[in-house]
Design an enzyme around this catalytic site. Structure first.
Site, mmCIF file in Angstrom:
data_model
loop_
_atom_site.group_PDB
_atom_site.id
_atom_site.type_symbol
_atom_site.label_atom_id
_atom_site.label_comp_id
_atom_site.label_asym_id
_atom_site.label_seq_id
_atom_site.Cartn_x
_atom_site.Cartn_y
_atom_site.Cartn_z
ATOM 1 N N ALA A 66 0.874 -1.172 0.000
ATOM 2 C CA ALA A 66 0.000 0.000 0.000
ATOM 3 C C ALA A 66 0.911 1.221 0.000
ATOM 4 C CB ALA A 66 -0.866 -0.013 1.254
ATOM 5 N N GLY A 112 0.515 -4.875 0.998
ATOM 6 C CA GLY A 112 -0.682 -4.941 0.154
ATOM 7 C C GLY A 112 -0.425 -5.594 -1.197
ATOM 8 N N GLU A 115 -0.664 -9.176 -0.493
ATOM 9 C CA GLU A 115 -2.091 -9.448 -0.238
ATOM 10 C C GLU A 115 -2.885 -9.492 -1.544
ATOM 11 O OE1 GLU A 115 -2.133 -6.258 2.794
ATOM 12 O OE2 GLU A 115 -3.209 -7.699 4.030
ATOM 13 N N GLU A 135 4.414 -5.174 7.511
ATOM 14 C CA GLU A 135 3.652 -4.099 8.169
ATOM 15 C C GLU A 135 4.079 -3.823 9.609
ATOM 16 O OE1 GLU A 135 2.370 -6.299 6.083
ATOM 17 O OE2 GLU A 135 0.853 -5.346 4.825
#
Ligand code: COA
Length: 260
Positions: A66, A112, A115, A135
């Site tokens: 992200a 992300g 993911e 993270e």
């Protein structure tokens, strides 16, 4: 829609969906996530698209996570909305997509980005790929389904090790723990993804959709997967493709599936 952060190309029945923010290692900012949501909806509606291959632009990254710059001013409520909306609109959509979705992991797949790959039905990595959920290094945990999907894929012990250490693992290690289906050379990545996709695309599309639904039920505590399988299995008998598949077998010819 004109996409700023995605490149979309259709070749035959395959749609190539390329995350295109190379200067930021294809990090998923808000705009890219919104475009992904729109693009996925379009791919689902478009009868000419049989399956989607997701990859990242450039030689270095699939998606490096992200966009951390956008996290700076988030509070508890903001974090909740971000994870909730994106899980619902993108990651869960990919997982439950009724057409096959393959991640071609061409470099860093972090946070992300991993993911995103985890939500896809099949993952193929190039030998330079590096994967991880880092993270906790930022004081966070994965929020786009990573704690759940990684655990289902590789088991609790390895998932907790990867998440708690924030380690990046090589493609070879990812293969060893079952995180990716294949590791190939960088040059061979797209052709391996296409080879698998083409094979799937010769099969009955509604049966493929049923298989995705039934397999996904195995990791959904809210449903009984065996019941889902029974219903999906039964539903196949009502399709024209089932009749075609059986007729083709008996007549010793190749089936011509229509997705009906
Ligand atoms: N969010 C925002 N920007 C990111 C990003 C992310 N997740 N990952 C990389 N970028 C940006 C960098 O800030 C840099 O931008 P700049 O040139 O404007 O400074 C650019 O992409 C290139 O990255 P850089 O760090 O210079 O490349 P590198 O080869 O030295 O390192 C990584 C590559 C992947 C190891 C490193 O970029 C990294 O650790 N990224 C963050 C990974 C992460 O924690 N992801 C999880 C987020 S929840």
């Amino acid at each position: 829609m004109v996409y700023q952060n995605l490149l979309i190309e259709n070749k035959g029945k395959i749609q190539y969906l390329v995350i295109n923010r190379e200067s930021k290692l294809n990090a998923l900012n808000k705009d890219t996530l919104f475009e992904l949501h729109i693009a996925l909806g379009d791919a689902l509606q478009n009868n000419k698209v049989g399956g989607v291959i997701i990859t990242g632009a450039g030689p270095k990254a699939f998606v490096a996570g992200a966009d951390i710059a956008e996290f700076e001013n988030l509070d508890v409520e903001g974090g909740k909305n971000l994870a909730h909306e994106n899980q619902k609109n993108i990651f869960n959509i990919i997982e439950g997509f009724s057409k096959p979705v393959i991640a071609a992991i061409n470099g860093f797949a972090l946070g992300g980005g991993l993911e995103l790959a985890l939500a896809c039905h099949i993952r193929i990595a190039s030998d330079n790929a590096k994967m991880g959920l880092p993270e906790v290094s930022l004081g966070l945990i994965p929020g786009y389904g990573g704690t759940q999907r990684l655990t289902h894929l590789v088991g609790r012990g390895k998932a907790l090790e990867l998440i708690m250490t924030a380690d990046m693992i090589s493609a070879a290690e990812a293969y060893q723990i079952g995180l990716v289906n294949y590791v190939v050379s960088q040059d061979g990545l797209m052709s391996k993804a296409e080879e698998i996709m083409q094979k799937i695309l010769t099969k009955a599309p509604l049966a493929i959709a049923a298989a995705i639904t039934a397999v996904n039920a195995a990791s959904n505590n809210e449903v009984n997967g065996f019941d889902v399988e029974i219903n999906q299995f039964a539903g196949c008998f009502g399709t024209a493709d089932f009749k075609e598949g059986v007729a083709a077998f008996l007549q010793k010819r190749k089936a011509n599936f229509k997705g009906r």
